[in-house]
Design a protein around this motif. Structure first.
Motif, PDB file in Angstrom:
ATOM      1  N   TRP A 258       0.784  -1.231   0.000  1.00  0.00           N
ATOM      2  CA  TRP A 258       0.000   0.000   0.000  1.00  0.00           C
ATOM      3  C   TRP A 258       0.820   1.288   0.000  1.00  0.00           C
ATOM      4  N   GLN A 261       0.431   2.562  -3.257  1.00  0.00           N
ATOM      5  CA  GLN A 261      -0.445   1.586  -3.896  1.00  0.00           C
ATOM      6  C   GLN A 261      -0.036   1.451  -5.364  1.00  0.00           C
ATOM      7  N   THR A 268     -11.072  -1.817  -2.264  1.00  0.00           N
ATOM      8  CA  THR A 268     -10.846  -1.124  -1.004  1.00  0.00           C
ATOM      9  C   THR A 268     -12.139  -1.014  -0.210  1.00  0.00           C
TER      10      THR A 268
END
Length: 658
Positions: A258, A261, A268
């Motif tokens: 992340w 990302q 998500t």
């Protein structure tokens, strides 16, 4: 607070929502006193016009089918408003990484549970309920059935088990495991997961009401990521090679991690989906499956899009004063306060002072293991640390550096804490250069050089080196230099790019930095090194104490240490007493008498010993918000310690209609 308790939603068919925490076995007794909750039955939800249009075009299922059976209700403070849908918020980031205004970070997605800002009580959030075992060795989360990832796939216990078994506990996967006490993740059923430890850990539940209970730490989309993991796809290496990677773990980490990302297709649970990221900007679009509603049953978030432009630090501030930024809080600087205020009207924004849990906006930490024997002897003597503290003119520092909005104080917990003692804040915090000089004389620092500076055994000026890592620290450090030299201590200021590494290694001189500390957050971290145990200001004492505890508990033997010797150095009794209190604090049930007693002992000792020397604290974080933006953050929640924590309420931001 009892050792065993559940988070229960008490639902009454009225229009004002609330979620109530009651002790296990006490539901009948407390239910009648619970605040009413909204009727969030199917058919009660409203949605953004852009999503309604997609439903009409057959691109999305109806809103009722996208929401959990029991959706989470966002916390609304007294001055928050039910918002209106639509619009784009413009923000500026200084990096492609997540930690930025309305960025893609764990805080913005919320946690498994939350701490109520009004009461500190633990409440449901992503989980509809939770239960801690009597022995403090397991916690069970009852997930909200119908909660979905942004691609519409159900979020289930599989996502939680996957995060531990296939990520945290796999050496080939890059991750941060902030709750290492968890040793087993067990799927009870599709919507029930239990985490177990090998020994009692009283903070196990509470920790899930802070970043360790967020998406980066507790769950990830198993249905999406499993094809890149060798444990779930025997052809994962072949798939990795098709994508240009050498091994399955390289491909998995690319799609999984992340910061930043890389895989924008990864689903998500955040209010907005990162749909575009380049070296110059990022774009976010509302998540049609977001699992939270406002008190009136409107699916959040209110805002359709977030547009972020990546700029350098100087440009970030120029964009603010030009009125181009809708929301700025993570990169604002207090030394720019006057600049922001001078341009407030022209920029059509407001500057908001957000009270922050800042123990010390500038704290000095003399290294108890300084390489020079004489300096080390002085820094270990409480009289020397008290002399430094008494030499400071905190009122002057507050006025000249912090515009008078801070609180002159010692480095202790903030006064909003229910167990706070006024004497902690005032301990050795008076400006008394005569008393400081007397203490230095008492220590034998009476000889002076031709410039009037106190000398050490070598006849040279006894030098104090204030190490810092941020140019913004210079104004306050220059005042320290003036104050210390006024009592005869020659002082230098040195910029260190590797200051944090030097501090952790115990090779610094006098570390300078900011310490923010919320009781709730510190409690959940108290079982490891925090700002309050010896590992923070005296590395070798911390090593010795933790190794000794491992030996006493049987967790390790001398064979586990180099040369069969306990690492570090045995500390003095007062430090052992302090570390025992920190351990007791972290291993007591939250809010219990044992918890309070240990907590107060920690700060009693710090007030007298001054291992951390504060000057000014409780300085606000500056938020700069366009006048068209509503429901911006104005306070820190119980678990919050840094500006990024303010983003847990970002989903209720909205743009006022003209």
């Amino acid at each position: 607070m009892p050792k065993t308790f559940s988070l229960l939603c008490v639902c009454v068919l009225l229009s004002v929502p609330a979620l109530t925490v009651v002790a296990a076995g006490a539901a009948d007794e407390d239910a009648s006193a619970a605040e009413p909750a909204a009727d969030m039955s199917m058919g009660a939800y409203n949605e953004a016009p852009m999503l309604a249009a997609m439903v009409a075009d057959g691109e999305l299922p109806p809103v009722d089918e996208r929401m959990p059976l029991e959706p989470a209700v966002a916390y609304f403070a007294a001055d928050d408003e039910i918002g209106t849908y639509g619009g784009t918020l413009t923000v500026f980031h200084t990096s492609i990484n997540p930690w930025a205004d309305l960025g893609y970070e764990t805080e913005i997605g919320g946690y498994v549970i939350r701490a109520n800002p009004d009461t500190n009580a633990l409440e449901p959030l992503l989980a509809r309920a939770a239960e801690m075992s009597d022995d403090a060795m397991s916690v069970t989360f009852y997930l909200r059935e119908g909660t979905k990832w942004s691609d519409g796939h159900p979020m289930t216990a599989d996502d939680y088990v996957f995060m531990y078994e296939d990520a945290h506990w796999n050496d080939k996967v890059t991750t941060w495991n902030w709750i290492p006490q968890i040793k087993r993740a067990i799927k009870v059923d599709d919507y029930t997961v239990r985490f177990e430890t090998d020994e009692p850990y009283h903070a196990l539940l509470a920790k899930h009401a802070s970043p360790p209970g967020g998406g980066w730490q507790v769950f990830h989309p198993f249905h999406y990521l499993k094809k890149w993991h060798i444990s779930h796809n025997p052809d994962a290496d072949a798939l990795a090679k098709e994508e240009g990677f050498d091994t399955w773990d390289e491909a998995f980490n690319h799609h999984f991690f992340w910061a930043p990302q890389q895989d924008l297709e990864q689903p998500t649970h955040h209010p907005w989906i990162l749909t575009e990221r380049t070296n110059t900007g990022k774009r976010f679009e509302r998540n049609p499956y977001y699992w939270k509603v406002d008190p009136a049953g409107n699916q959040l978030p209110y805002v359709d899009h977030i547009q972020a432009q990546i700029v350098d630090s100087e440009t970030y501030h120029l964009k603010i004063i030009a009125g181009e930024s809708d929301f700025a809080v993570l990169g604002t600087r207090f030394d720019n306060f006057t600049l922001y205020k001078e341009n407030e009207a022209a920029g059509d924004y407001r500057v908001v002072q957000i009270p922050a849990p800042v123990v010390g906006a500038s704290v000095l930490i003399p290294n108890q293991f300084h390489e020079d024997p004489f300096t080390r002897e002085m820094y270990r003597d409480v009289r020397f640390r008290r002399a430094l503290s008494l030499a400071m003119n905190r009122d002057e520092i507050n006025e000249l550096v912090f515009f008078g909005v801070g609180v002159p104080r010692s480095a202790t917990i903030v006064s909003t804490n229910p167990y706070f003692k006024q004497e902690w804040e005032q301990a050795w915090a008076q400006h008394d250069p005569d008393a400081a000089s007397a203490l230095l004389d008492e220590l034998g620092l009476t000889a002076r050089d031709e410039d009037g500076f106190r000398t050490g055994p070598d006849g040279e000026a006894f030098l104090q080196i204030l190490e810092h890592s941020n140019e913004a620290d210079v104004p306050v450090l220059e005042l320290y230099k003036e104050h210390f030299e006024a009592v005869g201590l020659k002082t230098e200021i040195r910029l260190r790019g590797d200051l944090w590494q030097r501090h952790n290694a115990g090779t610094d001189n006098i570390y300078t930095g900011t310490i923010s500390s919320a009781e709730f957050r510190e409690y959940t971290d108290a079982a490891k090194a925090t700002e309050y145990d010896s590992g923070f200001y005296a590395v070798n004492w911390g090593l010795w104490i933790r190794a000794t505890r491992d030996l006493e508990s049987g967790a390790k033997t001398l064979d586990d240490f180099a040369d069969g010797k306990i690492p570090g150095e045995e500390p003095p009794d007062i430090v052992k007493e302090l570390d025992d209190a920190v351990l007791a604090w972290g291993s007591s049930a939250y809010g219990s008498p044992e918890y309070i007693e240990a907590f107060q002992k920690v700060f009693d000792i710090h007030a007298e010993q001054l291992f951390l020397i504060g000057s000014v604290g409780v300085t606000p974080n500056l938020g700069v918000f366009k006048n068209r933006v509503a429901n911006y953050p104005t306070f820190y929640k119980p678990e919050a310690t840094w500006p990024g924590d303010l983003l847990t309420s970002a989903d209720k931001l909205f743009i006022k209609q003209p």
